[in-house]
Design an enzyme around this catalytic site. Structure first.
Site, short mmCIF file in Angstrom:
data_model
loop_
_atom_site.label_atom_id
_atom_site.label_comp_id
_atom_site.label_asym_id
_atom_site.label_seq_id
_atom_site.Cartn_x
_atom_site.Cartn_y
_atom_site.Cartn_z
CB CYS A 54 -1.04 0.01 1.27
SG CYS A 54 -0.18 0.43 2.77
CB CYS A 57 4.93 1.79 6.00
SG CYS A 57 5.50 0.60 4.45
CD GLU A 1310 -23.29 7.36 0.70
OE1 GLU A 1310 -23.01 5.86 1.09
OE2 GLU A 1310 -24.02 7.80 1.26
S1 FES Z 1 3.27 -0.99 2.43
FE1 FES Z 1 1.37 -1.26 3.42
S2 FES Z 1 2.16 -0.69 5.51
FE2 FES Z 1 4.09 -0.97 4.22
#
Ligand code: FES
Ligand code: FAD
Ligand code: FES
Length: 1396
Positions: A54, A57, A1310
């Site tokens: 994702c 982080c 929505e």
């Molecule tokens: S890539 Fe999703 S939390 Fe590290």
């Protein structure tokens, strides 16, 4: 091994945002993310998935090379990076770039100014991804530490867009993020970018790279010193090499770090070893033979193989012998520890040299395909840039070898005929052996103790010989075109082609590698190779080749989408061979990623500053990581962590729960279940008062996989999670019978919930259905349309922190859309009054309905544990648990019959809808009302819908953006499309034929909902859209394109929507302080929808009435504080799109009361002032002792139901060979009345639309025996930057002022979601065109056979790559080849006839 001057192990030293960190003791398994979030005060680095999927982080890691004096700067996923790997590195997080006190960085400011942040949870990761790209573009030419990147940014728009290709945003739809990225490019004019706050280029916050953090000088010194000492050690130990560049072993293996979280359990000890040579690596392997050892380069494999928990970590990332990267006359050697990014860069430089040679005329005009270039292009589609920066080539191959990973690298290197070098310890020292990659992966055992040293890529085959030309191509089919998704099948094909004397093409040295199709490892399709070698290519030869391939590519039993994978493997071979015979559109000509957006708005000053596109409150803080989410709240003393124990069975009696093994886990404190509820507490997970209740814990019976049985509580989340995994539950499945696992089974077993009484009246039959059916000329009967579930995938998972307070009270911080329900439920579960429970929610990192009902249980479970243990307890669910527990959108199965006239007017529709609810009713029993509303967007004459709410043994489904209305709108379009298909008409004609007039609209929705006749803007918007997007011309172009293109087909479709909103009754509290600053409190939760921003504008407008010229109060005077259930009682839910306007109305009314109170004071001051001018400060200073400056008010709307209108047109291109779709353009017009804030509303519209693309195109869910298969980023694919429209135009319709609405506005949250149905309809049209093309190749096409027929096919959402391919024909390549072969035969026989 790394030693200090005294011979002892050196501590770990690195820099975090410029500060030195020295750790003598480190847990080798500790990730950088966990370190940052639990051991430092920095909270900007978020955990969205914990598996590399994702980008939330992402941080920057800088490494100094004392030998070259260069600093390498790369972005990495901190959730995969082991802290021990960072010795000598500098880590920069978003906080390191700037903050409120010191000043924000240009990226932070531009993220805000381009409206690129909504919930803000992804924004720090986006910031760092962009920062990494900016630094890289500058550092290409100046990467010395002293230069500090002070160079011009030669960044191109294409590079800038790719900066965030490895990051997910679930809110914005990416367009504003991409604009932010592009705003830093030299080749982009800021005027061409979308909506932003900057008047012109000069106002853009300046990016001054000289002010970026520098690589800390102290680390430069330490790295230099280490290099010298290591060099000295090296000399002293007088290492010798054995001819393979391998040093002989000299000294003992000493772990650098040892760590155990339990003094008792020896097997929990983990060690970290950082050898300096391959010899030391081998020695370490020998020493630890028999234990779970990991050779660590990037540790990125841990994102996929989470259950592998080694005891011994051997860091091989800095071992010279594994870092070779060199080109010789006949090939390339790449060391196993070389990162994928460095490998790409190297290949590109080799290609650059090759091209130079070619342009110098060295290689001649018959030059070969550039193998390095093709490899580099493919490698760029592996994972994300952050993973590639840290993960190694060897690590990837080892994953393929050891764990059957669906590797791309293994396949493409097999395709080039790569060799590998493996080393092991021999009696006389290290022994190296070379073998083919194929043999290495398939056959050699790689004993514990062997190391993959390097890979050899021969390039001799790539040079041209005897006029022959080398063809080398690689392929992958995945749910995301740019990569960042594992391939369903990948391939690399090599052949040498030469001209035959007859002008044909002959192939030699054919090498065909295929992988990931459901095979253990990548394979060589040898039979096909043999068939092709030495042959002169004809259509017949290719046909035979693809037939043979089908028998070589056989997925193992149980492979998902097996038929799709095989058919695409066939397509790839065809794509490789066919161009040698005939030029055609085998690949899309439209390959650009670049996306653009335009927003058209009309602003008025009527309610100033309402209606202004002011940036979202706190968006700079979100970008810089200073914004505080629940999991960012520092842990109170003695805080414990909870993890869920979920059922593994869909239906079973619980015979026994053995918690002893769990409680023996280090750090484990307790196991909490229903047995721990206080005597007067209820087992309730969500209480919606009289509306409905859901249970918290399973007691005797589990009713779905994912049913909450209990929670384990421990000192850390990891320990709690480990303990949860050790709770042993004995199930009895026999005595309860088989579970109900689908709506169909629920019908068969008569397993239903009642429709909720509150909505039961909303789908009464309309008009006489029998008469309606009699009025039609034609009928379609019992057509089945299915919609699947959809996961919320908010970036912040469910999170709560419960803190016991005195006198039986509980304070709960939680990420919820419904603090009110959490308050009630916690109180009922604990058996205490509501006023004992204080629930506080400041902001939520995305909700989309998933934090309304189901998430409440997370807070309640923490509160119960905290109540019982009298200690604070928190949890932040890991992504997998969250996705399993929360459920998702309710799937529906509709069966409809429809009657219609020959010209396309519908006279009656009858439908039965099965709603799959799960084992609890949750939102599903409310769903029929919403479903029906959206379905009624057309005037069908007579309508009758029957709903069955199916009780199954699946996880309860819940509200998700546009709940019910999404499914209802889709059914309406399916009805239209089937009618159009049957009549052979364009669906848009049938749509227009069945539009409502005002009278029928009133009949279908009620007079009150419709309001004034002029507010029915849909027909005008429809025409406006057709006009502004050039419908007629575009349709013509699409038709022309399809006539000329065989393998790419386009579709253009346009749909309307009518969306029903339920106005919200909300309260507000306004407090003015002595200095004139103001606090606003509302029950609305800021979930990214811009509620706070709009509320502030409404308050400023309302207070401005004090002043004669109505000047607004400066927005900076307002603070909007967290939702606190003790302060704002009975707040209800934040959902249904109308919370913002309800809160605005309440705030407005409260401010008007204040205006009334303040007016006399104002008058007094005005009379006394010489110029009659009264400042806000002086007014408040005087009023503070005269009137009460705090007001609380509740707003109750007069009319609850009202309608949104909108229309969208989308154009797509579908690849018939792979099933891939590109959305070329979307134009949409949306009526949100007089927008309260156009920037916020446009953000909602674009974000909802892209989330809708997820539902209609990319997001597939699957269950197996009741178990969710897509429970993380690996299996569940939300849209990324490569799946959004290449061009997105949004117009806010300039609708007349609507006096009956709040500040003349309408909701935007929505409704736009439903407009993504236009993409689905366009795909359907493209498929239709594909099926028409196919009839040219097959003689026995049956128009009405759903599999083979032309028109009447069903395309259920999501229109996934495999569904599209299936409808275009899994065998379309063979059909085409057969027809080509037979037309050649025909031509030959004609020739023969003429001759004879
Ligand atoms: S890539 Fe999703 S939390 Fe590290
Ligand atoms: C989100 C994500 C998406 C991905 N998508 C793709 C994709 O689309 N296609 C694809 O092909 N790959 C993909 N990958 C895989 C990625 O390429 C690998 O994770 C990476 O290359 C592994 O390298 P590493 O250095 O991090 O390995 P590590 O995690 O450090 O090690 C992996 C394994 O290799 C062993 N090992 C490492 N080096 C050696 C050696 N020299 N000798 C013997 N054993 C060794 C280790 O002991 C361990 O078992 C993806 C990964 C992630 C996280
Ligand atoms: S703003 Fe990107 S996930 Fe919410």
């Amino acid at each position: 091994m790394a030693k200090g001057g005294d011979g002892a192990a050196r501590p770990l030293v690195f820099a975090l945002n410029g500060s030195r960190v020295e750790l003598a003791e480190v847990d080798p398994s500790l990730t950088l993310l966990t370190y940052i979030r639990t051991r430092t005060g920095l909270r900007g680095t978020k955990r969205g998935c914990g598996e590399g999927g994702c980008g939330a982080c992402v941080v920057m890691v800088s490494r100094y090379d004392p030998r070259t004096k260069n600093v390498e700067e790369i972005t990495v996923n901190s959730c995969l990076t082991l802290l021990c790997s960072l010795d000598g590195c500098a880590v920069t997080t978003t906080e390191g770039l700037g903050n409120q006190q010191a000043g924000h960085h240009a990226i932070h400011k531009r993220m805000s100014g381009f409206h690129a942040s909504q919930c803000g949870f992804c924004t720090p990761g986006m910031t760092m991804a962009l920062y990494g790209t900016l630094r890289k573009s500058g550092s290409k030419s100046c990467n010395k530490p002293e230069a500090n990147g002070a160079c011009n940014l030669p960044l191109t728009a294409a590079e800038a867009e790719r900066a965030i290709a490895g990051n997910i945003c679930r809110c914005t739809g990416y367009r504003p993020l991409l604009d932010t990225c592009k705003s830093f490019c030299a080749d982009v004019d800021v005027e061409d970018l979308g909506m932003h706050q900057f008047q012109n280029k000069n106002e853009l916050p300046v990016y001054d790279s000289t002010r970026d953090p520098v690589f800390p000088p102290f680390l430069v010194e330490e790295c230099e010193a280490r290099e010298t000492s290591s060099h000295d050690n090296h000399n002293v130990e007088s290492a010798q090499t054995n001819g393979n560049g391998i040093h002989h072993e000299t000294s003992e293996v000493q772990p650098r770090f040892k760590f155990s979280d339990s003094a008792d359990a020896k097997d929990r000890e983990k060690v970290w070893i950082d050898p300096e040579s391959l010899t030391e690596v081998l020695k370490a392997l020998r020493t630890y033979q028999g234990t779970e050892v990991k050779l660590v380069v990037g540790n990125t494999a841990s994102g996929y193989y989470k259950d592998i928990k080694p005891n011994v970590y051997i860091d091989i990332s800095k071992v010279d012998e594994l870092l070779a990267l060199r080109k010789t006359a006949d090939g390339i050697e790449v060391g196993a520890s070389v990162t994928i990014s460095n490998f790409i860069e190297f290949l590109e430089s080799v290609h650059g040299q090759e091209s130079k040679a070619t342009t110098n005329g060295v290689a001649g005009k018959n030059s070969a395909t550039s193998v390095p270039d093709v490899l580099a292009a493919h490698l760029k589609k592996i994972a994300s840039n952050h993973v590639r920066n840290w993960g190694s080539v060897g690590g990837n191959l080892m994953m393929a070898k050891l764990y059957n990973f669906e590797s791309d690298i293994a396949t493409i290197l097999l395709g080039v005929g790569a060799q590998v070098k493996v080393v092991s310890s021999g009696s006389g020292g290290p022994v190296a052996k070379s073998t083919s990659l194929e043999d290495f992966i398939w056959n050699s055992a790689l004993e514990n103790g062997e190391v993959l040293q390097s890979i050899w890529i021969p390039l001799d085959g790539a040079s041209s010989q005897d006029g022959s030309r080398v063809h080398f191509k690689t392929y992958r089919a995945a749910s995301r075109p740019l990569g960042f998704a594992l391939a369903y099948v990948n391939a690399a094909f090599f052949a040498r082609a030469s001209e035959t004397v007859h002008g044909g093409v002959k192939l030699d040295d054919v090498r065909l590698a295929l992988g990931a199709f459901g095979t253990e490892h990548a394979i060589r399709a040898r039979r096909v190779e043999n068939h092709l070698n030495g042959k002169s290519l004809t259509w017949d030869v290719i046909l035979e080749a693809v037939r043979l391939l089908r028998s070589d590519v056989v997925p193992v039993k149980g492979t998902r989408k097996a038929e799709y994978r095989v058919s695409v493997a066939v397509s790839f071979l065809f794509q490789f061979l066919a161009p040698l015979l005939k030029d055609d559109d085998y690949v899309s000509k439209y390959n650009g990623l670049l996306s653009s957006g335009k927003q058209m708005i009309t602003m008025t000053d009527e309610y100033y500053p309402v209606g202004q596109p002011s940036p979202k409150m706190a968006s700079e803080l979100q970008a810089s990581g200073e914004a505080v989410y629940v999991d960012d709240i520092p842990a109170p003393a003695d805080c414990l962590h909870a993890a869920f124990v979920l059922s593994e069975k869909a239906l079973a009696k619980i015979q026994n729960v053995d918690v002893q093994p769990a409680l023996q886990t280090p750090g484990a404190v307790a196991y909490i279940s229903a047995a721990d509820l206080p005597p007067n507490g209820q087992n309730v997970g969500v209480s919606m008062g009289a509306l409905s209740k859901q249970g918290l814990f399973a007691t005797d019976l589990v009713e779905c996989v994912g049913h909450l049985i209990g929670v384990t509580v421990a000192d850390t989340y990891d320990h709690a999670k480990e303990a949860a995994g050790r709770v042993k539950v004995d199930y009895d499945v026999k005595s309860v019978g088989p579970p109900v696992l689908s709506a169909k089974e629920a019908v068969e077993r008569n397993s239903f919930f009642p429709v909720h009484f509150l909505v039961a009246g909303s789908f009464k039959p309309l008009n006489d259905i029998t008469e309606g059916f009699a009025a039609g000329d034609m009928k379609l009967e019992n057509v089945k349309v299915v919609t699947e579930s959809q996961k919320h995938f908010y970036m912040e998972t469910q999170t709560a922190l419960a803190i016991p307070d005195e006198d039986n009270c509980m304070v709960v911080y939680t990420s919820t859309q419904t603090p009110d329900y959490v308050q009630r439920t916690v109180a009922e579960a604990l058996g205490i009054p509501y006023h004992n429970v204080r629930v506080i929610t400041r902001r939520v990192g995305g909700g989309f309905g998933g934090k309304v009902f189901r998430g409440t249980a997370v807070a309640v479970a923490c509160a119960l544990a905290a109540y019982k243990l009298r200690r604070p307890v928190r949890t932040s669910l890991d992504r997998n648990t969250d996705m399993i527990f929360i459920g998702g959108r309710s799937p529906t199965t509709s069966t409809f019959s429809v009657a219609f006239t020959k010209d396309g007017r519908i006279t009656a529709v009858k439908a039965q809808v099965l709603v799959e609810a799960g084992y609890e009713q949750d939102f599903s029993s409310f769903l029929p009302g919403d479903f029906t509303h959206a379905f009624k967007k057309y005037n069908y004459g007579a309508v009758e819908i029957d709903f069955k709410i199916c009780k199954t043994n699946l996880v309860p489904k819940t509200a998700m953006r546009g709940p019910g209305q999404t499914q209802g709108s889709h059914l309406a379009e399916a009805v239209i499309e089937h009618v159009a298909a049957r009549l052979g008409l364009d669906p848009e004609i049938v749509r227009e034929k069945n539009f409502h007039d005002v009278e029928s609209l009133k009949k279908f929705f009620g007079e009150g909902a419709v309001g004034s006749p002029e507010s029915y803007s849909l027909p005008a918007m429809w025409e406006r859209l057709k006009d502004s997007m050039n419908w007629v011309d575009r349709e013509h172009k699409v038709q022309k394109f399809n006539e000329q293109s065989t393998w790419m087909k386009r579709g253009l479709a346009m749909i309307p929507i009518i969306y029903s909103n339920l106005s919200a009754s909300k309260s507000a509290m306004v407090s003015i302080f002595a200095d004139g600053s103001i606090v606003l409190e509302t029950p609305g939760v800021e979930i990214g929808q811009g509620l706070h921003t709009k509320v502030r504008q409404a308050a400023s407008f309302a207070l401005s009435k004090l002043f004669p010229k109505g000047r607004g109060i400066d927005l900076s005077r307002f603070r909007i504080v967290q939702m606190d259930t003790i302060s704002v009682a009975n707040g209800g839910v934040t959902s249904g799109s109308t919370t913002s306007e309800g809160c605005c109305a309440a705030v407005q009314a409260a401010c008007e009361i204040l205006v009334e109170r303040l007016s006399p004071v104002y008058k007094q001051l005005q009379d006394a002032a010489p110029d009659g001018d009264v400042s806000w400060e002086s007014l408040i200073a005087k009023a503070i002792y005269m009137v009460d400056l705090k007001v609380h008010h509740r707003y109750a709307p007069k009319q609850f139901l009202y309608l949104n209108y909108a229309a969208a047109a989308s154009e797509v291109e579908v690849n018939l060979l792979t099933g891939e779709t590109q959305i070329l353009a979307t134009d949409l017009v949306f009526d949100c009345g007089k927008s309260l804030n156009p920037a916020v509303d446009i953000g909602q519209i674009e974000g909802a639309f892209v989330q809708g693309i997820g539902f209609f195109v990319t997001e597939g869910v699957e269950t197996e025996n009741g178990r969710e298969l897509a429970d993380g980023t690996w299996g569940y694919k939300v849209p990324t930057i490569d799946t959004i429209p290449k061009r997105l135009h949004v117009e806010l319709f300039n609708s007349p002022a609507l006096q009956e609405r709040v500040l003349s506005s309408k909701a935007s949250g929505e409704a736009p979601f439903l407009l993504a149905g236009s993409v689905h309809s366009a795909i359907r049209k493209a498929i239709l065109s594909a099926r028409k093309e196919r009839t040219k190749w097959i003689s026995d096409s049956k128009p009405n056979d759903p599999d083979l027929g032309l028109n009447d096919f069903i395309l259920d959402p999501p229109a996934s790559i495999d569904r599209i391919k299936k409808l275009c024909g899994f065998d379309n390549v063979e059909s085409y080849l057969a027809s080509m072969a037979s037309s050649v035969e025909d031509a030959k026989s004609q020739l023969h006839c003429i001759k004879t």
